[in-house]
Every structure is written in C-alpha cells, then in structure tokens.
Design an enzyme around this catalytic site. Structure first.
Site, PDB file in Angstrom:
ATOM      1  N   LYS A   1      -5.386  13.615   2.518  1.00 37.41           N
ATOM      2  CA  LYS A   1      -5.231  13.689   3.977  1.00 37.41           C
ATOM      3  C   LYS A   1      -4.275  12.583   4.425  1.00 37.41           C
ATOM      4  CE  LYS A   1      -7.883  13.046   8.295  1.00 37.41           C
ATOM      5  NZ  LYS A   1      -9.231  12.998   8.920  1.00 37.41           N
TER       6      LYS A   1
ATOM      7  N   ASP B   1      -5.028   9.061  14.103  1.00 41.45           N
ATOM      8  CA  ASP B   1      -5.913  10.101  14.622  1.00 41.45           C
ATOM      9  C   ASP B   1      -6.486   9.670  15.972  1.00 41.45           C
ATOM     10  OD1 ASP B   1      -7.646  12.174  15.041  1.00 41.45           O
ATOM     11  OD2 ASP B   1      -9.045  11.624  13.432  1.00 41.45           O
TER      12      ASP B   1
ATOM     13  N   LYS C   1     -10.735  10.635  21.159  1.00 38.72           N
ATOM     14  CA  LYS C   1     -11.766   9.688  20.740  1.00 38.72           C
ATOM     15  C   LYS C   1     -11.954   8.610  21.807  1.00 38.72           C
ATOM     16  CE  LYS C   1     -10.854   9.957  15.736  1.00 38.72           C
ATOM     17  NZ  LYS C   1     -12.164  10.423  15.283  1.00 38.72           N
TER      18      LYS C   1
ATOM     19  N   ASP D   1      -6.164   6.743   8.673  1.00 35.71           N
ATOM     20  CA  ASP D   1      -6.611   8.113   8.421  1.00 35.71           C
ATOM     21  C   ASP D   1      -5.706   8.823   7.401  1.00 35.71           C
ATOM     22  OD1 ASP D   1      -8.692   9.861   8.945  1.00 35.71           O
ATOM     23  OD2 ASP D   1      -7.722  10.818  10.659  1.00 35.71           O
TER      24      ASP D   1
ATOM     25  N   ASP E   1     -10.385  17.066  17.139  1.00 36.66           N
ATOM     26  CA  ASP E   1     -10.599  15.874  16.319  1.00 36.66           C
ATOM     27  C   ASP E   1     -11.001  16.233  14.883  1.00 36.66           C
ATOM     28  OD1 ASP E   1     -10.705  13.214  15.745  1.00 36.66           O
ATOM     29  OD2 ASP E   1     -12.562  12.805  16.839  1.00 36.66           O
TER      30      ASP E   1
ATOM     31  N   GLU F   1      -9.270  17.510  12.616  1.00 38.65           N
ATOM     32  CA  GLU F   1      -7.899  17.870  12.231  1.00 38.65           C
ATOM     33  C   GLU F   1      -7.639  17.729  10.732  1.00 38.65           C
ATOM     34  OE1 GLU F   1      -8.768  14.941  13.072  1.00 38.65           O
ATOM     35  OE2 GLU F   1      -7.769  13.719  11.561  1.00 38.65           O
TER      36      GLU F   1
ATOM     37  N   ARG G   1      -9.408  18.600   8.124  1.00 38.26           N
ATOM     38  CA  ARG G   1      -9.682  19.830   7.367  1.00 38.26           C
ATOM     39  C   ARG G   1      -8.593  20.865   7.600  1.00 38.26           C
ATOM     40  NH1 ARG G   1     -15.345  20.373  10.352  1.00 38.26           N
ATOM     41  NH2 ARG G   1     -15.021  18.130  10.331  1.00 38.26           N
TER      42      ARG G   1
END
Ligand code: BES
Ligand code: MN
Ligand code: ZN
Length: 506
Positions: free
Chosen positions: A272, A277, A284, A295, A354, A356, A358
């Site tokens: 990833k 993020d 968030k 991230d 959020d 994101e 996956r």
C-alpha cells in the site's frame, strides 16, 4: 537520502577478545551469569570490575542494561561495555539483533568510533552473525535530516561482529552472513527513511522516482506506470482514490528475475502506497492526522525488500507492485455512494472514502496476476481495527490456503517481524454485500481488520495469498533502547526471507 543513511563498514573479525583493537568492546551478559568466569582474561583486563559489578548486583543482566568500564591492562580494546542480554533460556535471534542495535546506538550517542560486538554462542552461528550485523547496521539510521540545529552525531566508523576463532562454521559462511545482515539492515533503514518523509516531499511521483532509483541501484528491472498507463489498464479503484488529489498516481513495479529461476513459484509482493491519507471526503479528525504520512509504509517495505532480494540473489522470480497516490478530499474526489470499477471488472460501492487502501491494493493485486504471479503477499497499514486488536506487539496476518499462510507466518516470525494469525470467516463477506455493486468497501466497525482482508481476498483470483496488516507495527510511538520512535521498517525482513523460504518449500 545519503544524509539519512550513512555508510559504515560492518565486518567480521574472528579473534580472541583480547586482540580486538577497538574503542569499545560490547559483551552480552545473561541473567545470573558470572561473566568474569565465562570470558578468560576479562576480569584482569577490567581491574576486577567484571566480577565486582555482577557480585554487587549493579548489573543483573536484564535486557539493555549497560555497564561501561575501561580496560586497564592486557586487552587491546580501550573500553568494555557489559550489556544485559536477559535469560539465557529466552535468547533468540530477534533479541540478539535488538541488543546489537542498542549497543551501536549507545556507541553513536557517545561518539565512539570503533565498536565490536562479541557473539556469545548459544544460537546457530550464521544466524547469530547475521542478526548482529543487521542490528549494528540499524544504528546508521537517523530521523533528524530536517533539523538545522543539533543533530545526532555520525555513526561509528567501524562496526565489528566479533566471533571466537573456533565457532564451527567456515569464515566464508560467516562473512556471507554478515553481508546478509548488513543488506537487510540497510534495506530496513531505507524503508524507515521513506516512511518518515513528510508527504509534501514524498508525493506519489517522488515515491515512484525514489523507488525506481533504489530498484535500479540494486539491479532490479524497473517499470513505473504513470496516470495514462494506469488509465489504459482501467485501474478504476486506484484512479478513484487519486481523483481527490492534485498529485497524479503511480504504480511502481520492480522485478527480480534471476537466471535459472523456476517457472513457479513467482512471488508477488504488493504494498500500500498512500503517501498521505486524509480520509478523503470521509475525512479523518485532525488529532493525529499527521501520522498518516506513513500510510505508504507497506509500499516502502516492498520496495526495500525487493532491493535486499536482488542484492542477496534470491533464487526465485519476485515482483514488487506498489500502487501509490494521496487520499485527498479535492473537488473531484470520490464520494460516499460512488461506484468504481476495478481493472479486473469488479465493481465497488464506496461507502467510506477512508477505506482507500483496500481499493488501491485491489488493482495492485490484479496487476500482480497480469505479470504472472503464482503467490501473492501484500503489506498495508490497512486498518485502525488491527492496531486495536493486536496493539503494537504484532502485525495481523491473514492468508489462504493454510500451508501458505503458515509458511509466511513462520518465516516472518523467524525473521523478527512478529505477526499473529487472523481469521477469514465467510460471515465477513456478508458485511461487504452491496445492493447495487459487487461489494462495498467497508463492512462497518465489527471485525474491521477482517472485513478489510476479506475485501482483498476478492482480488486474489484464488491464488495462495497472505496479507500483513501493519497499521499497529509500522510506527513506534516510544523510544526504545534498540529503536528510536518513528518508522520501524516493518516487514522488510519478513518479505526478504520469504523470497528464500518460498523457493525451497513450494
Ligand atoms: N490508513 C488507515 C488505517 C490506519 C489507521 C493506519 C491508524 C494506521 C493507523 C486506513 O486507510 C483507514 O483509514 N482505515 C479505516 C477503515 C474504515 C473506514 C473502514 C479505519 O481503520 O478506520
Ligand atoms: Mn484511510
Ligand atoms: Zn489509509
């Protein structure tokens, strides 16, 4: 980067302790061990301090206890550090690596130039020597490149893995083990440096450039997909996440294809690579959001493990795939309720922007299969839920079928990346059922780490697959004797060792 990762000579010396010509000789001491009796000449060299400090209870051998004393006669070393190593019965390669790291960090703080760490036996020699070289190398990392004032001093100029001459393994094998530890430690440091970079520096384009450079320098084949190539491949999940950002996405592809590699397994490592993020439109809270610059730690682990895999000449073909983008709430951003189509044709109703990671991994896993992968492993700071379940003590490990998951789990644990098995019950798929698309990207709060993994499983095409959720382990919140707070380089060791283990057992 050259300022963060200093280069320093880590090398093997086989000699009696008396002959080690260094500024500091570090000697591990187990709990309840009479160290003066175990090492001939130590007590005389330290004017009786080695026996006294144990007898008085000043040094009890607890992990990371240090006792420094000058050498007054006989030995060439200028000083000795006795270093608590814990209970002899609980000694592991992981403990040894951390002791070596703690010793070298102490030496760096004290501006000591030439350091030797004595291998005490009790573990298989090559593994022990590798762990020490790896740990010593970790001290070369510092996170203060953006400080204009006071900075950590330079690392020790010489870092020596000291073994007794009759260790029972050839010097050539031990030297190879030192090289292995050094390469893995350096690769881990590179991953830490990438994860520590702020997102205004490490944009997806910059991440791709650095990944490409690391790959080329390590002899890997490098391909970077830009936004046009990504669009041609119809990676709608990655493009969907990237829509909210002014920065274009990239996919970094690194390939290790050694001569004589078997047709299978072809291992794909997918990481990833969210360089920041914000959560997107499902934004968030402000508190702690700065942490989301890491991230992309899974992507960094993949890139840096690929470096080690190439430099150490793993015997199988390995492909690294890192989809990278920001997750931002721009005017074109994907919105809750939107439906995206992945490159493989699967449709996803985006319930929460959020979730994101996956999405980008879904297209990444698909692409790894296009490139011929037979076995898949992904690494991602995927869910807060995994950090809630396991804390910082272990990464979550999901996978199927069981023999593959078990091989990955055992390899990771042995390499020092502790992980814990998590379930993929069919019920979790039901939580992802959508009224209008193939699935939703969020299954709500219950079993959040498991539903995320279940989502990924839909993109694995039935291939053997394992998934590390490193949300709790990629970042250390506290300073430890062996590791300053910040990025940890999690999974670099596990992925590197897997490229060797997967070849021998498939
Ligand atoms: N990057 C985060 C996960 C994360 C959280 C990593 C905290 C490290 C520390 C991920 O993209 C995320 O936001 N996940 C959501 C999923 C949810 C919306 C289904 C989460 O964990 O809350
Ligand atoms: Mn997120
Ligand atoms: Zn994320």
């Amino acid at each position: 980067m050259s300022r963060t990762i200093e280069s320093s000579a880590v090398r093997l010396v086989a000699a009696a302790p008396a002959h080690l010509d260094v500024d500091l000789l570090v000697i591990p001491v187990f709990e309840a061990e009479a160290i003066a009796a175990s090492i001939a000449g130590l007590d005389a060299a330290t004017a009786g301090e080695a026996a006294r400090v144990i007898a008085s209870g000043e040094l009890r051998g607890r992990p990371y206890e240090f006792f420094f004393t000058p050498v007054t006669s006989g030995w060439k070393a200028r000083r000795v550090a006795l270093l608590g190593a814990g209970k002899a019965g609980e000694f592991t390669l992981d403990r040894l690596r951390k002791l070596a790291a703690a010793a070298a960090l102490q030496a760096r703080q004290k501006r000591i130039d030439r350091v030797a760490f004595l291998e005490r036996g009790g573990l298989e020699a090559a593994g022990a020597v590798q762990a020490i070289a790896d740990g010593l190398t970790l001290s070369l990392f510092s996170a203060d490149q953006y400080k204009s004032g006071e900075r950590l001093g330079p690392p020790p100029r010489e870092l020596i893995v000291a073994v007794l001459q009759d260790r029972g393994t050839s010097l050539r094998d031990l030297e190879a083990a030192v090289d292995r530890g050094r390469v893995i430690g350096e690769s881990c440091n590179l991953a830490r440096a990438l994860s520590n970079e702020p997102s205004n520096v490490l944009t997806p384009r910059e991440f791709a450039e650095r990944g490409a450079r690391i790959g080329r320098e390590a002899g890997l084949a490098v391909d970077v997909l830009d936004e046009q190539a990504i669009a041609r491949l119809k990676m709608g999940l990655l493009l969907g996440v990237a829509r909210g950002s002014a920065e274009p996405p990239r996919v970094i592809v690194l390939t290790h294809d050694p001569n004589g590699a078997p047709a299978a397994p072809v291992l794909a490592l997918v990481g990833k690579g969210i360089t920041f993020d914000t959560g997107g439109i499902s934004i968030k809270p402000a508190d702690g959001m700065e942490r989301m610059k890491d991230d992309m730690a899974g992507g960094a682990a993949v890139i840096c493990a690929m470096r080690a895999i190439s430099l150490l000449r793993a015997p199988i073909k390995v492909i690294g795939v890192v989809p990278t983008t920001e997750n931002m709430p721009g005017g074109k951003a994907v919105k809750p309720g939107d439906v995206l189509t992945g490159a493989g044709g699967k449709t996803v109703e985006v319930i929460n922007t959020d979730a994101e990671g996956r999405l980008v991994l879904g297209d990444g896993l698909w692409y790894a299969q296009q490139l011929g992968a037979t076995h898949l492993v992904d690494v991602a700071t995927l869910t807060g839920a995994c950090a809630v379940a396991l804390g910082r003590a272990a990464s979550g490990l999901f996978g199927t079928p069981e023999p593959w998951a078990q091989l990955v789990r055992e390899t990771a644990d042995r390499a020092g990346d502790r992980c814990w098995p998590m379930p993929l019950f069919e019920e979790y798929a039901e939580q992802l059922r959508s009224e209008i698309a193939d699935m939703m990207n969020s299954g709500g709060r219950p079993a959040g780490a498991c539903t995320a993994a279940m989502f990924l499983k839909e993109f694995t095409g039935g291939l053997p697959w394992a998934h590390f959720d490193v949300a709790g382990t990629a970042w250390a919140e506290d300073n430890k004797p062996f590791q300053p707070k910040g990025a940890t380089g999690v999974a670099v060791r596990a992925l590197t060792e897997l490229a060797f283990a997967a070849g021998s057992r498939q």
